[in-house]
Design a protein around this motif. Structure first.
Motif, short mmCIF file in Angstrom:
data_model
loop_
_atom_site.label_atom_id
_atom_site.label_comp_id
_atom_site.label_asym_id
_atom_site.label_seq_id
_atom_site.Cartn_x
_atom_site.Cartn_y
_atom_site.Cartn_z
N ALA A 1 42.72 40.65 49.48
CA ALA A 1 42.68 40.10 48.13
C ALA A 1 42.85 41.23 47.13
O ALA A 1 42.14 42.24 47.19
N ASP A 2 43.79 41.07 46.21
CA ASP A 2 44.06 42.09 45.20
C ASP A 2 43.34 41.71 43.91
O ASP A 2 43.63 40.68 43.30
N ILE A 3 42.39 42.55 43.49
CA ILE A 3 41.50 42.22 42.39
C ILE A 3 41.69 43.18 41.22
O ILE A 3 41.73 44.40 41.40
N HIS A 4 41.79 42.62 40.03
CA HIS A 4 41.76 43.40 38.79
C HIS A 4 40.85 42.67 37.81
O HIS A 4 40.92 41.44 37.69
N PHE A 5 40.01 43.41 37.12
CA PHE A 5 39.22 42.92 35.99
C PHE A 5 38.04 42.01 36.34
O PHE A 5 37.08 41.94 35.57
N LYS A 6 38.07 41.29 37.45
CA LYS A 6 37.11 40.21 37.68
C LYS A 6 36.20 40.49 38.88
O LYS A 6 36.53 40.13 40.02
N PRO A 7 35.03 41.10 38.68
CA PRO A 7 34.09 41.29 39.80
C PRO A 7 33.72 39.98 40.49
O PRO A 7 33.55 39.96 41.72
N GLN A 8 33.60 38.90 39.73
CA GLN A 8 33.24 37.63 40.35
C GLN A 8 34.35 37.13 41.28
O GLN A 8 34.08 36.51 42.32
N ALA A 9 35.60 37.39 40.91
CA ALA A 9 36.71 37.03 41.80
C ALA A 9 36.65 37.84 43.09
O ALA A 9 36.93 37.32 44.18
N ALA A 10 36.27 39.10 42.98
CA ALA A 10 36.15 39.93 44.17
C ALA A 10 35.06 39.41 45.09
O ALA A 10 35.23 39.36 46.32
N LEU A 11 33.94 39.01 44.51
CA LEU A 11 32.83 38.49 45.32
C LEU A 11 33.23 37.19 46.02
O LEU A 11 32.85 36.96 47.18
N GLU A 12 33.99 36.36 45.34
CA GLU A 12 34.46 35.13 45.97
C GLU A 12 35.46 35.44 47.08
O GLU A 12 35.37 34.90 48.19
N ALA A 13 36.40 36.32 46.80
CA ALA A 13 37.44 36.65 47.78
C ALA A 13 36.85 37.26 49.04
O ALA A 13 37.32 36.98 50.16
N ALA A 14 35.83 38.09 48.88
CA ALA A 14 35.23 38.78 50.03
C ALA A 14 34.60 37.81 51.02
O ALA A 14 34.30 38.19 52.16
#
Length: 408
Positions: free
Chosen positions: A97-110
């Motif tokens: 998952a390629d993440i920029h700007f959104k820590p919450q998106a990273a937590l969901e993707a992980a």
């Protein structure tokens, strides 16, 4: 006196850098694993079927890891469906998952993928282009703020066995880094090391680094400086390296830029996974990446030039500078000094395009090699080199064809 930084064991002998192993699903990076080839989807992450189709197409042409952008929490959540669809169709290629700007998106993707890529320049910072001086105390406070935002992702990845790429981009350094280090390779390295220190404090080591830039000169300098810093910190810091030139372009331009940037670093022994970034369909990236990696695989690797003692480097590997030379005239063109780098062709190739040379514009070659007075030399032949150095006038020299020399 501190020892000088070294980005490789020797500039005269190829040796792949030893790194820690990192597991991305079923695919191992670093250590004794081969250099892995990866790519990235260009379709909408919310188009589940397109993502599944394109991921399978990449895997079928030899892509070993597929990256998918997840700009929002909604996109990140849809990675569950994409990964499930791939596995249901028998495709086990790991998803990043390629993440920029959104820590919450990273937590969901992980929760769904085998690896998460974060950009230290924008994961915890918003770009305001503000100019300010930070005291050491203020700077430390900013690191504490970053830790609060980054630590939850580290803990989740650690608990789930998810790998991470700490991937700095030259074009998106934070205001804090820009104010202290400038828009420089050093700033890129420090940006990544800040995040790596937090990960290590939390006893998380399943991460890799990248230092991507659209300018190969900046990219090469940044990667070399990163690896030199990691070597100075000790073998425990030998994390795998992901290589890539950001948005290299298409056609010949994209392939040339990628070959310069990625190829130079592979020749240094740097690199455990590669992505050639072309503005074309992603499947076209894989043959280019494979061609570069193959140059440094198995029997194709030259053992190097045995030199005792090895000469000191005549240039700074962490900063691009054109080699200083004397200016000479050849065939009506100035060479060396401040002159533009000239393009020469052997007579046989020149004659093949002679009918259209006048229409080639910026692509027109300027010199016929056999008429340029160039002096071929074997750089290992000390007598021949000394004879050229003893001449009163500067010479145009080249390495002789057909020599068994490594690409270094």
């Amino acid at each position: 006196m501190d020892a000088p930084l070294r980005h490789c064991d020797s500039p005269y002998r190829y040796r792949r850098q030893a790194t820690r192993p990192v597991q991305v699903g079923p695919v191992g990076l670093g250590a004794d694993n081969p250099v892995r080839v990866q790519s990235m989807l260009t379709c909408d992450t919310m188009d589940t079927e397109a993502c599944i189709r394109d991921s399978i197409a990449l895997a079928e042409v030899g892509c070993e890891i597929v990256r998918i952008t997840a700009p929002t929490v909604k996109d990140a959540a849809n990675l569950e469906s994409i990964v499930a669809g791939l596995r249901a169709r028998g495709c086990g290629v790991p998803i990043v998952a390629d993440i920029h700007f959104k820590p919450q998106a990273a937590l969901e993707a992980a929760r769904w993928v085998e690896k998460v890529r974060v950009n230290p320049g924008n994961y915890a910072d918003s770009k305001k282009f503000a100019v300010r001086e930070y005291s050491d105390a203020e700077y430390d406070a900013e690191i504490g703020r970053i830790r609060e935002k980054f630590a939850p992702l580290v803990e989740l990845c650690k608990a789930r066995g998810v790998a991470m790429r700490i991937g700095t981009n030259h074009g998106s350094l934070s205001d804090r880094i820009m104010n202290r280090y400038g828009d420089t390779p050093l700033g890129m390295v420090e940006s990544a090391l800040e995040f790596a220190r937090i990960a290590r404090e939390l006893d998380y080591h399943e991460f890799v680094f990248s230092m991507k830039a659209s300018n190969p000169k900046v990219m090469i300098a940044a990667y070399r400086l990163l690896v030199a810093r990691l070597r100075a910190l000790g073998p425990d810091w030998a994390y795998p390296i992901h290589l890539g030139v950001t948005e290299a372009g298409d056609g010949e331009d994209g392939r040339i830029k990628s070959a310069i940037g990625i190829g130079s670093l592979l020749a240094d022994g740097i690199g455990d996974t590669v992505r050639v970034s072309l503005t074309e369909d992603s499947v076209h990236e894989i043959p280019v990446a494979k061609a570069l990696v193959t140059l440094f695989t198995g029997d194709t690797v030259h053992p190097g030039i045995p030199l005792e003692p090895e000469p000191a480097l005549s240039f700074d590997p962490f900063r691009y500078a054109r080699r200083a030379t004397s200016r000479i005239e050849r065939c009506g063109f100035g060479l060396g000094g401040e002159e533009t780098v000239r393009v020469a062709l052997p007579r046989a190739q020149w004659e093949k395009i002679a009918h259209k040379i006048d229409r080639m514009g910026d692509y027109r070659p300027e010199l016929v090699l056999e008429e340029s007075g160039v002096r071929p030399v074997d750089p290992r032949d000390a007598v021949a080199v000394a004879a050229i150095n003893a001449l009163a006038e500067p010479q145009l020299v080249t390495v002789s064809d057909g020599l068994d020399l490594p690409v270094i």
